[in-house]
Design a protein around this motif. Structure first.
Motif, PDB file in Angstrom:
ATOM      1  N   ASP A 138       0.698  -1.129  -0.062  1.00  0.00           N
ATOM      2  CA  ASP A 138      -0.024  -0.056  -0.033  1.00  0.00           C
ATOM      3  C   ASP A 138       0.701   1.413   0.044  1.00  0.00           C
ATOM      4  O   ASP A 138       0.275   2.470  -0.005  1.00  0.00           O
ATOM      5  N   MET A 139       2.266   1.234   0.105  1.00  0.00           N
ATOM      6  CA  MET A 139       3.166   2.320  -0.212  1.00  0.00           C
ATOM      7  C   MET A 139       3.038   3.249   1.479  1.00  0.00           C
ATOM      8  O   MET A 139       3.660   4.123   1.239  1.00  0.00           O
ATOM      9  N   LYS A 140       2.278   2.890   2.176  1.00  0.00           N
ATOM     10  CA  LYS A 140       1.975   3.502   3.293  1.00  0.00           C
ATOM     11  C   LYS A 140       2.821   2.787   4.746  1.00  0.00           C
ATOM     12  O   LYS A 140       3.059   3.146   5.531  1.00  0.00           O
ATOM     13  N   THR A 141       2.110   1.523   4.622  1.00  0.00           N
ATOM     14  CA  THR A 141       2.773   0.658   5.719  1.00  0.00           C
ATOM     15  C   THR A 141       3.774  -0.434   5.252  1.00  0.00           C
ATOM     16  O   THR A 141       4.640  -0.790   6.021  1.00  0.00           O
ATOM     17  N   ARG A 142       3.695  -0.994   4.256  1.00  0.00           N
ATOM     18  CA  ARG A 142       4.449  -1.819   3.584  1.00  0.00           C
ATOM     19  C   ARG A 142       4.659  -1.745   2.109  1.00  0.00           C
ATOM     20  O   ARG A 142       3.503  -1.319   1.239  1.00  0.00           O
ATOM     21  N   VAL A 143       5.665  -2.390   1.411  1.00  0.00           N
ATOM     22  CA  VAL A 143       5.811  -2.586  -0.063  1.00  0.00           C
ATOM     23  C   VAL A 143       6.499  -3.785  -0.363  1.00  0.00           C
ATOM     24  O   VAL A 143       7.182  -4.325   0.404  1.00  0.00           O
ATOM     25  N   PHE A 144       6.153  -4.358  -1.422  1.00  0.00           N
ATOM     26  CA  PHE A 144       6.841  -5.492  -2.106  1.00  0.00           C
ATOM     27  C   PHE A 144       7.296  -5.157  -3.570  1.00  0.00           C
ATOM     28  O   PHE A 144       6.718  -4.317  -4.079  1.00  0.00           O
ATOM     29  N   ILE A 145       8.623  -5.660  -3.756  1.00  0.00           N
ATOM     30  CA  ILE A 145       8.919  -5.486  -5.101  1.00  0.00           C
ATOM     31  C   ILE A 145       9.962  -6.637  -5.138  1.00  0.00           C
ATOM     32  O   ILE A 145      10.488  -7.348  -4.473  1.00  0.00           O
ATOM     33  N   GLY A 146       9.804  -7.024  -6.672  1.00  0.00           N
ATOM     34  CA  GLY A 146      10.484  -8.435  -7.089  1.00  0.00           C
ATOM     35  C   GLY A 146      10.651  -8.521  -8.250  1.00  0.00           C
ATOM     36  O   GLY A 146      10.135  -7.789  -9.322  1.00  0.00           O
ATOM     37  N   VAL A 147      11.507  -9.580  -8.969  1.00  0.00           N
ATOM     38  CA  VAL A 147      11.456 -10.177 -10.364  1.00  0.00           C
ATOM     39  C   VAL A 147      11.587 -11.504 -10.407  1.00  0.00           C
ATOM     40  O   VAL A 147      12.436 -12.060  -9.713  1.00  0.00           O
ATOM     41  N   ALA A 148      10.931 -11.928 -11.487  1.00  0.00           N
ATOM     42  CA  ALA A 148      11.030 -13.301 -11.816  1.00  0.00           C
ATOM     43  C   ALA A 148      11.776 -13.292 -13.077  1.00  0.00           C
ATOM     44  O   ALA A 148      11.305 -12.907 -14.205  1.00  0.00           O
ATOM     45  N   LEU A 149      12.968 -14.043 -13.135  1.00  0.00           N
ATOM     46  CA  LEU A 149      13.669 -14.146 -14.401  1.00  0.00           C
ATOM     47  C   LEU A 149      13.910 -15.667 -15.209  1.00  0.00           C
ATOM     48  O   LEU A 149      14.136 -16.451 -14.594  1.00  0.00           O
ATOM     49  N   ALA A 150      13.228 -15.621 -16.198  1.00  0.00           N
ATOM     50  CA  ALA A 150      12.939 -16.721 -16.973  1.00  0.00           C
ATOM     51  C   ALA A 150      14.149 -17.225 -17.650  1.00  0.00           C
ATOM     52  O   ALA A 150      14.745 -16.558 -18.389  1.00  0.00           O
ATOM     53  N   VAL A 151      14.733 -18.507 -17.161  1.00  0.00           N
ATOM     54  CA  VAL A 151      15.944 -18.965 -17.795  1.00  0.00           C
ATOM     55  C   VAL A 151      15.552 -20.318 -18.605  1.00  0.00           C
ATOM     56  O   VAL A 151      15.360 -21.456 -17.908  1.00  0.00           O
ATOM     57  N   ARG A 152      15.915 -20.292 -19.801  1.00  0.00           N
ATOM     58  CA  ARG A 152      15.668 -21.324 -20.765  1.00  0.00           C
ATOM     59  C   ARG A 152      16.402 -22.691 -20.195  1.00  0.00           C
ATOM     60  O   ARG A 152      15.721 -23.930 -20.155  1.00  0.00           O
ATOM     61  N   ALA A 153      17.367 -22.454 -19.726  1.00  0.00           N
ATOM     62  CA  ALA A 153      18.479 -23.542 -19.181  1.00  0.00           C
ATOM     63  C   ALA A 153      17.733 -24.373 -18.246  1.00  0.00           C
ATOM     64  O   ALA A 153      18.107 -25.468 -17.888  1.00  0.00           O
ATOM     65  N   LEU A 154      16.865 -23.769 -17.410  1.00  0.00           N
ATOM     66  CA  LEU A 154      16.423 -24.379 -16.405  1.00  0.00           C
ATOM     67  C   LEU A 154      14.908 -24.925 -16.582  1.00  0.00           C
ATOM     68  O   LEU A 154      14.237 -25.485 -15.933  1.00  0.00           O
ATOM     69  N   ASP A 155      14.288 -25.163 -17.894  1.00  0.00           N
ATOM     70  CA  ASP A 155      13.402 -25.660 -18.441  1.00  0.00           C
ATOM     71  C   ASP A 155      13.335 -27.070 -17.894  1.00  0.00           C
ATOM     72  O   ASP A 155      14.388 -27.925 -18.012  1.00  0.00           O
ATOM     73  N   GLY A 156      12.178 -27.624 -17.187  1.00  0.00           N
ATOM     74  CA  GLY A 156      12.168 -28.975 -16.880  1.00  0.00           C
ATOM     75  C   GLY A 156      12.816 -29.026 -15.396  1.00  0.00           C
ATOM     76  O   GLY A 156      12.904 -30.278 -14.711  1.00  0.00           O
ATOM     77  N   ILE A 157      13.001 -28.038 -14.757  1.00  0.00           N
ATOM     78  CA  ILE A 157      13.320 -28.202 -13.274  1.00  0.00           C
ATOM     79  C   ILE A 157      12.488 -28.891 -12.274  1.00  0.00           C
ATOM     80  O   ILE A 157      12.705 -29.328 -11.356  1.00  0.00           O
ATOM     81  N   ALA A 158      11.069 -28.731 -12.725  1.00  0.00           N
ATOM     82  CA  ALA A 158      10.032 -29.130 -11.886  1.00  0.00           C
ATOM     83  C   ALA A 158      10.299 -30.499 -11.789  1.00  0.00           C
ATOM     84  O   ALA A 158       9.561 -31.469 -11.212  1.00  0.00           O
ATOM     85  N   ASN A 159      11.075 -31.612 -12.572  1.00  0.00           N
ATOM     86  CA  ASN A 159      11.479 -32.872 -12.433  1.00  0.00           C
ATOM     87  C   ASN A 159      12.001 -32.990 -11.174  1.00  0.00           C
ATOM     88  O   ASN A 159      11.842 -34.359 -10.711  1.00  0.00           O
TER      89      ASN A 159
END
Length: 267
Positions: A138-159
């Motif tokens: 809410d920019m008054k009491t707390r704030v979140f910020i982040g990034v998810a970086l897609a990496v093709r070489a990690l495709d299939g990590i769900a194995n």
């Protein structure tokens, strides 16, 4: 098999932190500042990724509605060998971000539980082809910020678990700042990668007459704050209920970070 999956994810998590005393996330800082009458949220983080290094990158973040530049993302190698993420976003235009895109990680899984994100509290901007910038609070009491970086070489990590899985590490920087960093994975292409998030509790309340823009897309409930710092709390929100283990995924993760030097290309 559920217990076996938990043990496997724990083993991989320990391997990911092998070059650090406790965490893939070495340092984290989140700030809110005013620039030219606009509010900017910035995140800087140093990640320990073993022998993997970011392909140096500096890209603008554009407002999907107006096309105007509203921030930037930089990926660099720090002097100590860690990998640095530098992110800045103009919070004044954050409501143009997508609440549907911000509802989950790119693999469709929820955010790490210890981050404390309430339903509808996070928005996202798409960057590159499959990566996302997240902003919330809410920019008054707390704030979140982040990034998810897609990496093709990690495709299939769900194995690791036979289905979309997350392996995140948490770090309580101080009483007002908490961060998580780690891996998200999917059996689908372009939905696996590296992510880092920060949650800052703002110390001072802003007078009502000067109240800043509210970033929530829906009314949020108060999230329970986590105080645990053990390995069990660092490995949060896993998809570990698959019936079949896939050691191939474990080897892939270990080789990616601790095999030969590898340049991480972001999608």
């Amino acid at each position: 098999m559920k217990t076996a999956n938990l043990l496997l994810l724990a083993m991989v998590s320990i391997q990911l932190s092998a070059c650090s005393k406790s965490n893939i996330l070495k340092t984290l800082d989140v700030k809110v500042a005013e620039r030219n009458n606009d509010q900017f949220i910035t995140l800087s983080a140093n990640l320990n990724l073993g022998n993997a290094v970011f392909d140096q990158l500096q890209i603008p973040i554009h407002d999907p509605k107006t096309g105007l530049e509203v921030g930037s993302l930089g990926l660099h190698a720090a002097a100590d060998g860690s990998q640095q993420v530098l992110l800045g976003v103009n919070a004044s235009v954050a409501l143009h971000a997508d609440p549907a895109l911000g509802a989950t990680l790119p693999n469709g899984r929820e955010f790490p539980a210890t981050l404390g994100v309430a339903a509808g509290e996070m928005l996202a901007f798409p960057i590159l082809n499959y990566s996302r910038i997240y902003i919330g609070g809410d920019m008054k009491t707390r704030v979140f910020i982040g990034v998810a970086l897609a990496v093709r070489a990690l495709d299939g990590i769900a194995n690791l678990a036979g289905m979309p899985a997350n392996v995140f590490f948490g770090m309580q920087v101080n009483s007002n700042l908490y961060g998580v960093a780690g891996l998200y994975g999917s059996t689908q292409a372009n939905q696996s990668g590296i992510a880092v998030f920060g949650r800052a509790q703002l110390q001072s309340a802003t007078p009502a007459a000067e109240a800043p823009i509210v970033l929530t897309s829906a009314k949020s409930s108060t999230a329970k704050k986590s105080t645990s710092t053990g390995l069990a709390s660092q490995i949060s929100n896993q998809a570990v209920d698959a019936d079949t283990l896939h050691p191939r995924g474990e080897r892939k993760v270990t080789n990616f970070f601790y095999g030969a030097r590898r340049v991480i290309k972001i999608q």
